[in-house]
Write a protein that holds these residues in place. Sequence first.
Motif, mmCIF file in Angstrom:
data_model
loop_
_atom_site.group_PDB
_atom_site.id
_atom_site.type_symbol
_atom_site.label_atom_id
_atom_site.label_comp_id
_atom_site.label_asym_id
_atom_site.label_seq_id
_atom_site.Cartn_x
_atom_site.Cartn_y
_atom_site.Cartn_z
ATOM 1 N N ARG A 145 -55.137 19.841 -6.959
ATOM 2 C CA ARG A 145 -55.237 18.520 -7.576
ATOM 3 C C ARG A 145 -53.889 17.800 -7.595
ATOM 4 N NH1 ARG A 145 -58.455 21.613 -11.026
ATOM 5 N NH2 ARG A 145 -56.853 21.696 -12.663
ATOM 6 N N LEU A 146 -52.830 18.537 -7.927
ATOM 7 C CA LEU A 146 -51.518 17.907 -8.029
ATOM 8 C C LEU A 146 -50.977 17.494 -6.669
ATOM 9 C CD1 LEU A 146 -49.750 20.123 -10.734
ATOM 10 C CD2 LEU A 146 -50.853 17.898 -11.029
ATOM 11 N N GLN A 147 -51.207 18.321 -5.666
ATOM 12 C CA GLN A 147 -50.659 18.003 -4.352
ATOM 13 C C GLN A 147 -51.422 16.884 -3.656
ATOM 14 O OE1 GLN A 147 -50.534 22.021 -2.800
ATOM 15 N NE2 GLN A 147 -48.336 22.205 -3.251
ATOM 16 N N GLN A 148 -52.602 16.576 -4.150
ATOM 17 C CA GLN A 148 -53.280 15.375 -3.662
ATOM 18 C C GLN A 148 -52.572 14.122 -4.178
ATOM 19 O OE1 GLN A 148 -57.356 15.745 -4.898
ATOM 20 N NE2 GLN A 148 -57.931 17.075 -3.193
ATOM 21 N N LEU A 149 -52.051 14.231 -5.382
ATOM 22 C CA LEU A 149 -51.319 13.104 -5.963
ATOM 23 C C LEU A 149 -49.918 12.990 -5.390
ATOM 24 C CD1 LEU A 149 -52.351 13.539 -9.716
ATOM 25 C CD2 LEU A 149 -53.181 11.804 -8.129
ATOM 26 N N TYR A 150 -49.291 14.153 -5.141
ATOM 27 C CA TYR A 150 -47.920 14.185 -4.646
ATOM 28 C C TYR A 150 -47.866 15.070 -3.395
ATOM 29 C CZ TYR A 150 -47.127 12.489 -9.377
ATOM 30 O OH TYR A 150 -47.182 11.767 -10.547
ATOM 31 N N PRO A 151 -48.307 14.552 -2.266
ATOM 32 C CA PRO A 151 -48.368 15.377 -1.056
ATOM 33 C C PRO A 151 -46.992 15.783 -0.526
ATOM 34 C CG PRO A 151 -48.874 13.081 -0.562
ATOM 35 C CD PRO A 151 -48.811 13.193 -2.048
ATOM 36 N N GLU A 152 -45.949 15.077 -0.931
ATOM 37 C CA GLU A 152 -44.600 15.407 -0.488
ATOM 38 C C GLU A 152 -43.765 15.862 -1.679
ATOM 39 O OE1 GLU A 152 -42.999 11.992 1.430
ATOM 40 O OE2 GLU A 152 -44.484 11.965 3.038
ATOM 41 N N ARG A 153 -42.851 16.746 -1.406
ATOM 42 C CA ARG A 153 -41.819 17.164 -2.379
ATOM 43 C C ARG A 153 -42.347 17.973 -3.551
ATOM 44 N NH1 ARG A 153 -37.781 12.087 -3.082
ATOM 45 N NH2 ARG A 153 -39.344 11.508 -4.627
ATOM 46 N N LEU A 154 -43.624 18.336 -3.575
ATOM 47 C CA LEU A 154 -44.140 19.161 -4.674
ATOM 48 C C LEU A 154 -44.706 20.461 -4.136
ATOM 49 C CD1 LEU A 154 -44.835 19.543 -7.674
ATOM 50 C CD2 LEU A 154 -47.028 18.429 -7.212
ATOM 51 N N ASP B 3 -32.901 13.040 -2.074
ATOM 52 C CA ASP B 3 -33.350 14.239 -1.359
ATOM 53 C C ASP B 3 -33.573 15.394 -2.332
ATOM 54 O OD1 ASP B 3 -34.039 16.020 0.586
ATOM 55 O OD2 ASP B 3 -32.030 16.238 1.446
ATOM 56 N N TYR B 4 -34.813 15.568 -2.763
ATOM 57 C CA TYR B 4 -35.113 16.663 -3.685
ATOM 58 C C TYR B 4 -36.563 17.089 -3.557
ATOM 59 C CZ TYR B 4 -37.454 13.429 -6.954
ATOM 60 O OH TYR B 4 -38.304 12.518 -7.550
ATOM 61 N N GLU B 5 -36.826 18.288 -4.030
ATOM 62 C CA GLU B 5 -38.186 18.805 -4.120
ATOM 63 C C GLU B 5 -38.404 19.343 -5.520
ATOM 64 O OE1 GLU B 5 -38.872 22.202 -1.646
ATOM 65 O OE2 GLU B 5 -37.154 23.329 -2.429
ATOM 66 N N VAL B 6 -39.652 19.438 -5.917
ATOM 67 C CA VAL B 6 -40.008 19.973 -7.225
ATOM 68 C C VAL B 6 -40.863 21.215 -7.018
ATOM 69 C CG1 VAL B 6 -41.233 19.570 -9.393
ATOM 70 C CG2 VAL B 6 -39.889 17.725 -8.348
ATOM 71 N N ILE B 7 -40.423 22.321 -7.572
ATOM 72 C CA ILE B 7 -41.164 23.581 -7.486
ATOM 73 C C ILE B 7 -41.715 23.888 -8.872
ATOM 74 C CG2 ILE B 7 -41.043 26.043 -6.951
ATOM 75 C CD1 ILE B 7 -38.658 25.378 -5.130
ATOM 76 N N LEU B 8 -43.009 23.773 -8.996
ATOM 77 C CA LEU B 8 -43.682 23.994 -10.273
ATOM 78 C C LEU B 8 -44.145 25.444 -10.333
ATOM 79 C CD1 LEU B 8 -44.345 21.935 -12.558
ATOM 80 C CD2 LEU B 8 -46.654 21.830 -11.619
ATOM 81 N N VAL B 9 -43.574 26.217 -11.263
ATOM 82 C CA VAL B 9 -43.942 27.630 -11.406
ATOM 83 C C VAL B 9 -44.825 27.760 -12.639
ATOM 84 C CG1 VAL B 9 -43.129 30.007 -11.475
ATOM 85 C CG2 VAL B 9 -41.719 28.247 -10.381
ATOM 86 N N ASN B 10 -46.105 27.985 -12.395
ATOM 87 C CA ASN B 10 -47.082 28.006 -13.479
ATOM 88 C C ASN B 10 -47.269 29.427 -14.018
ATOM 89 O OD1 ASN B 10 -49.185 26.900 -15.150
ATOM 90 N ND2 ASN B 10 -50.664 27.836 -13.770
ATOM 91 N N GLY C 217 -33.556 23.796 -1.186
ATOM 92 C CA GLY C 217 -32.345 23.037 -1.439
ATOM 93 C C GLY C 217 -31.098 23.893 -1.521
ATOM 94 N N GLU C 218 -29.979 23.268 -1.231
ATOM 95 C CA GLU C 218 -28.674 23.919 -1.386
ATOM 96 C C GLU C 218 -28.350 24.134 -2.854
ATOM 97 O OE1 GLU C 218 -23.977 22.598 -0.911
ATOM 98 O OE2 GLU C 218 -25.515 21.530 0.211
ATOM 99 N N ILE C 219 -28.857 23.227 -3.687
ATOM 100 C CA ILE C 219 -28.621 23.278 -5.128
ATOM 101 C C ILE C 219 -29.960 23.400 -5.831
ATOM 102 C CG2 ILE C 219 -27.795 21.959 -7.123
ATOM 103 C CD1 ILE C 219 -25.733 20.704 -5.168
ATOM 104 N N VAL C 220 -29.998 24.210 -6.884
ATOM 105 C CA VAL C 220 -31.207 24.345 -7.696
ATOM 106 C C VAL C 220 -30.917 23.837 -9.101
ATOM 107 C CG1 VAL C 220 -32.174 26.263 -6.384
ATOM 108 C CG2 VAL C 220 -30.642 26.743 -8.292
ATOM 109 N N LEU C 221 -31.948 23.301 -9.711
ATOM 110 C CA LEU C 221 -31.839 22.823 -11.089
ATOM 111 C C LEU C 221 -33.012 23.391 -11.865
ATOM 112 C CD1 LEU C 221 -30.967 19.193 -12.170
ATOM 113 C CD2 LEU C 221 -32.509 20.640 -13.482
ATOM 114 N N THR C 222 -32.741 24.146 -12.910
ATOM 115 C CA THR C 222 -33.803 24.783 -13.689
ATOM 116 C C THR C 222 -34.118 23.963 -14.927
ATOM 117 O OG1 THR C 222 -32.245 26.163 -14.949
ATOM 118 C CG2 THR C 222 -33.083 27.059 -12.893
#
Length: 403
Positions: free
Chosen positions: A114-123, A94-101, A151-156
């Motif tokens: 383009r990226l969300q077409q490849l990864y429609p979930e969790r990105l 159970d995780y999500e990825v938050i890409l900060v550009n 998420g309850e927990i974040v990972l940087t």
Amino acid sequence: MAEHFVPIFGNYISTPAWICLAISVAAAVIALLTRFIPIWKTARVAKAQDPESDFLSFENAKNVPMVSVIVYTISTEDILLEYLDKIMNQDYPDYEVILVNEGGYEVTASLAERLQQLYPERLYVTFIPPESHNLSRRKLAQTVGMKAAKGEIVLTTSSNCIIPSNSWLSLMMQPFGANSDTDIVLGYSHIEFDNLHGIGKWYKEFDSTLTACQWIGAAVNHHPYRGDGFNLAFRKRLFFEQKGYSKTLHLKNGDDDLFINEIATSTNTDVMISRDAILTYDWGESGNRVHSELKDRYRFTSRLLPKAPFLKAGAGSLMQWVCVASAVTGAVIELPDLLPAAVALGIILIFNITEILIYRKAARALGSVCLWWSLPIFLLWHPVANWLSRPTRQRRRKNFTFD
């Protein structure tokens, strides 16, 4: 004679020489206790967390905490695709990825599509405005990511980090599952050592490893004072309870060491340095420059951290010199008698071999060069090198956002 000489092995050594040798032994013990206990603790924890040993598995687990992985990126699309292929296939359930550009809206919107077409979930893809020059880029990116995190927990972390295994995220989450009191997990990352070059390559690896062992060992000993922002997990509520990075907005850095020093306690912090949880950040040919910049950065922020770990490290460096100097003095003042010289040589050899054996275990665990004969030389040179490379006023100013 009894008043001026001390019998050793049936022979007599003058009192001044005996005192010098006794000081050398005492200095060696102090150096090991102050400088090498953290290194030994690091090696011990790494062995206990070996991926081949038992660890909490999240496979088929229920009610695991959700993790939001906040990835700061300035990478090209090709590099991002390679990175996402690894991070989007972690075995944690159970995780999500938050890409900060770091780029404008138009660039990020195109990239996100383009990226969300490849990864429609969790990105989730967002950005920080390029005109925010008077703010810390990493702090701003992570604040944006925190606000978007579910998420309850974040990972940087960062997109130029090489993820070693599909179990990286599960390993970083393992302490949270093993202990409900754990609020922070300190991971570890290091520069790609193959990117370092020149005659000082081995010393730079040693310098990075020694520094890491000091703060990792302190955390293992329930005195956390620093973390690694490229591989750092904590409960999201801590960020907002602390009002984010509000106390260090005037500084470009401090999102890992100063922030961890604010939120970490002796009971809420754990360490994860399994080899499959250690990240490597790749800066290509800029490896030497990045190593120097990171060293300057941590040296600057260390002035705002607790003094005890640095005083212990300084005492250990001083005792290295005292041990050698006292042993050599005790040998020289008794020449041509060779017994004091033999005793002095024995003290130095036992001391150095003990250091080498302890360091090699920690270095191997942290993916660094395992040194032999050069380690004692590097340890003696370390305080001198730190003094010679102390940052100028101009370099110190670069740590402020108003520069």
